[in-house]
Write an enzyme that holds these catalytic residues in place. Structure first.
Site, PDB file in Angstrom:
ATOM      1  CD  GLN A   1      -3.000  -1.189   2.296  1.00 18.86           C
ATOM      2  OE1 GLN A   1      -2.507  -1.801   3.199  1.00 18.86           O
ATOM      3  NE2 GLN A   1      -3.870  -0.477   2.215  1.00 18.86           N
TER       4      GLN A   1
ATOM      5  CG  ASN B   1      -3.550  -7.507   8.220  1.00 20.40           C
ATOM      6  OD1 ASN B   1      -3.673  -6.890   8.909  1.00 20.40           O
ATOM      7  ND2 ASN B   1      -4.390  -7.325   6.985  1.00 20.40           N
ATOM      8  CD  GLU B   2      -7.976  -6.586   8.183  1.00 19.20           C
ATOM      9  OE1 GLU B   2      -8.003  -6.539   6.843  1.00 19.20           O
ATOM     10  OE2 GLU B   2      -8.339  -5.657   8.914  1.00 19.20           O
TER      11      GLU B   2
ATOM     12  CG  HIS C   1      -1.235  -6.272   5.313  1.00 20.64           C
ATOM     13  ND1 HIS C   1      -1.014  -5.545   6.555  1.00 20.64           N
ATOM     14  CD2 HIS C   1      -1.897  -5.855   4.565  1.00 20.64           C
ATOM     15  CE1 HIS C   1      -2.191  -4.785   6.554  1.00 20.64           C
ATOM     16  NE2 HIS C   1      -2.807  -5.045   5.420  1.00 20.64           N
TER      17      HIS C   1
HETATM   18  O1  IFM Z   1      -6.068  -0.771   4.161  1.00 19.47           O
HETATM   19  C1  IFM Z   1      -6.604  -1.930   4.910  1.00 19.47           C
HETATM   20  C2  IFM Z   1      -5.462  -2.662   5.254  1.00 19.47           C
HETATM   21  O2  IFM Z   1      -4.697  -2.922   4.400  1.00 19.47           O
HETATM   22  C3  IFM Z   1      -6.225  -3.793   6.217  1.00 19.47           C
HETATM   23  N1  IFM Z   1      -7.292  -3.197   7.039  1.00 19.47           N
HETATM   24  C4  IFM Z   1      -8.359  -2.523   6.644  1.00 19.47           C
HETATM   25  C5  IFM Z   1      -7.591  -1.218   6.007  1.00 19.47           C
HETATM   26  C6  IFM Z   1      -8.527  -0.301   5.552  1.00 19.47           C
HETATM   27  O3  IFM Z   1      -9.559  -0.858   4.825  1.00 19.47           O
END
Ligand code: IFM
Length: 426
Positions: free
Chosen positions: A15, A154-155, A110
Site C-alpha cells: 500500500q 493480517n486479517e 499482508h
Molecule cells: O487498508 C486496509 C488494510 O490493509 C487492512 N485493514 C483494513 C484497512 C482499511 O480498509
C-alpha cells in the site's frame, strides 16, 4: 494508559512502498475494472525510497511505534531463493525505526503473495504452510535483534472473504468452501510461524492481526436476528481466536481436529477494528448464513462503513479473553479530514475506558500514517493522518495528524481533549 504503551500508526508494504511488481496484487491491478477508481499501486507513496523522512515525521509527531509489513515477493522472488539486497533494505528500515525510537511491529503476510506462490495456488493448497514457514524463518533470523512484536498474518477473515467468497480481490474466486479452506490454511500457517519464531527468538511476542467486527441484531429483541448476529460473530470473529488458543479447528476451519502447533499460539491479540454491521435474519440468503445487512441512518465514513466508537470497547473486551490486546489498526476513510479528528477522539476515549476498566491493552496503532493504496478502492479512499499528493509525493500533516500528536505526547486524552471528545459525542 499503562507505562510502555505503544502509540503509533500502521501500514502495509504494497500500500505504501511502490514498485511491488512481483506479486499477485500487481497483476490483478492491471485488469480494468478490478480497482474501482481505475488506479494502480504503481509508485504508491514511494515509501520504499522515502522511508527515512516518513519515519522522521512520525517520530516528530510524538509516535513511539510503527507497524509495517515485509513484502514476501521482494525477499523471496523465486521459491527458496532469498534476495540479499531486499533483506538488507528491510534491515536499514528497521534500524532507522529503532534509531528514531519507533518500536517496530512487523507483519509477515499482508494480503500480497509472490507471483510464483500465486501460480502454485497460494493459500488454497496445504503446501503454503511449509512455504510460509521457510520465509518466516529467514526473516526472523535476519531481524530478531531488532523486532520484538511479530504479526504472522493480517486479517485472514477479510483475505479469505474478499479473495475467495465475493471475488473482489485476487484471485477473484466465488466459492465459500474454498474460502473456508483458505482460512484453515492461514490459521495453520500462523501456527507454523508461531513455532518458528519462538524457536529462533524465544522472547518474541507473536500474534496475528485479527479483523474484529461488531455484529448486532437489527431488531434487538428478534430471536432470529439475534441468532444471525451470533452466528456471524462465531464464524468471522471467534472461530480463529478459539483455534489459536485451544488448538482445535472447529467449523468452518475443520471438524474439531486438534493441531498441537496451534495450542496457545497467541502471545497477545492484534485487533483491527473499523465498524459494525447490523444483521437481520433472511431465509433467502442461505449462502450468507441467513443474514442480510441492514443499513440504518447513522454516521458513516467515505466507504459507507458505520462509525461506531463503542465497538472498539466491545472488541477489546472480546479479544481480552484470549490475551493482552494490541490495537494493530483502527481508522477511517475520509477525503477531507472532516470526520477523522472526531473519530480519533471518540475511539481513543473508548480505549481509555477499556484500560480504566482493567482490560489489558498494550497499544494503539492508527491506520494509517499516510494516505495510501486502498486495495480495490484504489487511491481515492484516504485513510492517512498525513495527506499524500500522489502526483508530487508531497506530504502534509492533516489536522487529525496534529491532534494525534497531542494524544501521543500526552499518552492519552488530556482533560481538554476529553472535554472535546465529550462535546463532540453529545
Ligand atoms: O487498508 C486496509 C488494510 O490493509 C487492512 N485493514 C483494513 C484497512 C482499511 O480498509
Amino acid at each position: 494508559m499503562p507505562a510502555g504503551f505503544l502509540w503509533g500508526t500502521a501500514t502495509a508494504a504494497h500500500q505504501v512502498e511502490g514498485g511491488n511488481e512481483n506479486n499477485d496484487w500487481w497483476d490483478w491491478e492491471q485488469t480494468t475494472g478490478h480497482i474501482k477508481d481505475g488506479s494502480r499501486s504503481g509508485l504508491a507513496c514511494d515509501h520504499f525510497r522515502r522511508y527515512q523522512d516518513d519515519f522522521q515525521l512520525l517520530a516528530d509527531l510524538g509516535q513511539n511505534a510503527h507497524r509495517l509489513s515485509i513484502e514476501w515477493s521482494r525477499v523471496e522472488p523465486h521459491p527458496g531463493q532469498f534476495d540479499a539486497e531486499a533483506l538488507a533494505h528491510y534491515r536499514r528500515v528497521l534500524e532507522t525505526m529503532r534509531a528514531l525510537g519507533l518500536e517496530p511491529v512487523v507483519t509477515l503476510h499482508h494480503f500480497t503473495n509472490p507471483r510464483w506462490l500465486a501460480q502454485q495456488g497460494a493459500w488454497t493448497r496445504p503446501e503454503v504452510v511449509d512455504a510460509f514457514g521457510r520465509f518466516v524463518e529467514r526473516v526472523v533470523r535476519a531481524y530478531r535483534d531488532l523486532v520484538r512484536f511479530w504479526i504472522t498474518v493480517n486479517e485472514p477473515n477479510i483475505y479469505a472473504s474478499l479473495g475467495f467468497a465475493t471475488g473482489e480481490w485476487p484471485p477473484g474466486a466465488r466459492d465459500m468452501l474454498l474460502a473456508f479452506r483458505v482460512l484453515r490454511h492461514m490459521v495453520l500457517a500462523h501456527g507454523r510461524a508461531y513455532q518458528v519464531i519462538h524457536r529462533e527468538q524465544p522472547e518474541a511476542r507473536v500474534s496475528l492481526a485479527h479483523h474484529l467486527r461488531v455484529f448486532d441484531p437489527d431488531r434487538p429483541a428478534h430471536r432470529l436476528d439475534i441468532w444471525t448476529a451470533r452466528a456471524r460473530d462465531a464464524l468471522f470473529n471467534r472461530s480463529i481466536l478459539v483455534a489459536l488458543r485451544d488448538g482445535r479447528l472447529r467449523p468452518p476451519l475443520g471438524w474439531g481436529e486438534r493441531i498441537p502447533e496451534l495450542v496457545g499460539s497467541l502471545d497477545y491479540v492484534g485487533v483491527n477494528y473499523y465498524s459494525r454491521d447490523r444483521l437481520a435474519f433472511d431465509p433467502l440468503s442461505p449462502h450468507r448464513l441467513f443474514a442480510r445487512e441492514v443499513r440504518r441512518e447513522c454516521p458513516r465514513n467515505a466507504c459507507g462503513w458505520e462509525i461506531y466508537p463503542e465497538g472498539l470497547y466491545r472488541v477489546v473486551r472480546q479479544a481480552a479473553e484470549f490475551g493482552p490486546v494490541l490495537i494493530t489498526e483502527n481508522g477511517t476513510a475520509d477525503q477531507d479530514d472532516e470526520l477523522r479528528p472526531a473519530y480519533l477522539l471518540s475511539h481513543v476515549r473508548q480505549l481509555g475506558q477499556a484500560v480504566q476498566d482493567g482490560l489489558p491493552v498494550l497499544g494503539y496503532l492508527h491506520w494509517s500514517s499516510m494516505d495510501n493504496f486502498e486495495w480495490a478502492q484504489g487511491f481515492r479512499m484516504r485513510f492517512g493522518l498525513v495527506h499524500v499528493d500522489f502526483a508530487t509525493q508531497e506530504r502534509r500533516v492533516k489536522p487529525s495528524g496534529e491532534l494525534y500528536a497531542r494524544i501521543c505526547r500526552a499518552g492519552g486524552l488530556t482533560p481538554d481533549l476529553l472535554a472535546l471528545a465529550e462535546a463532540r459525542s453529545a
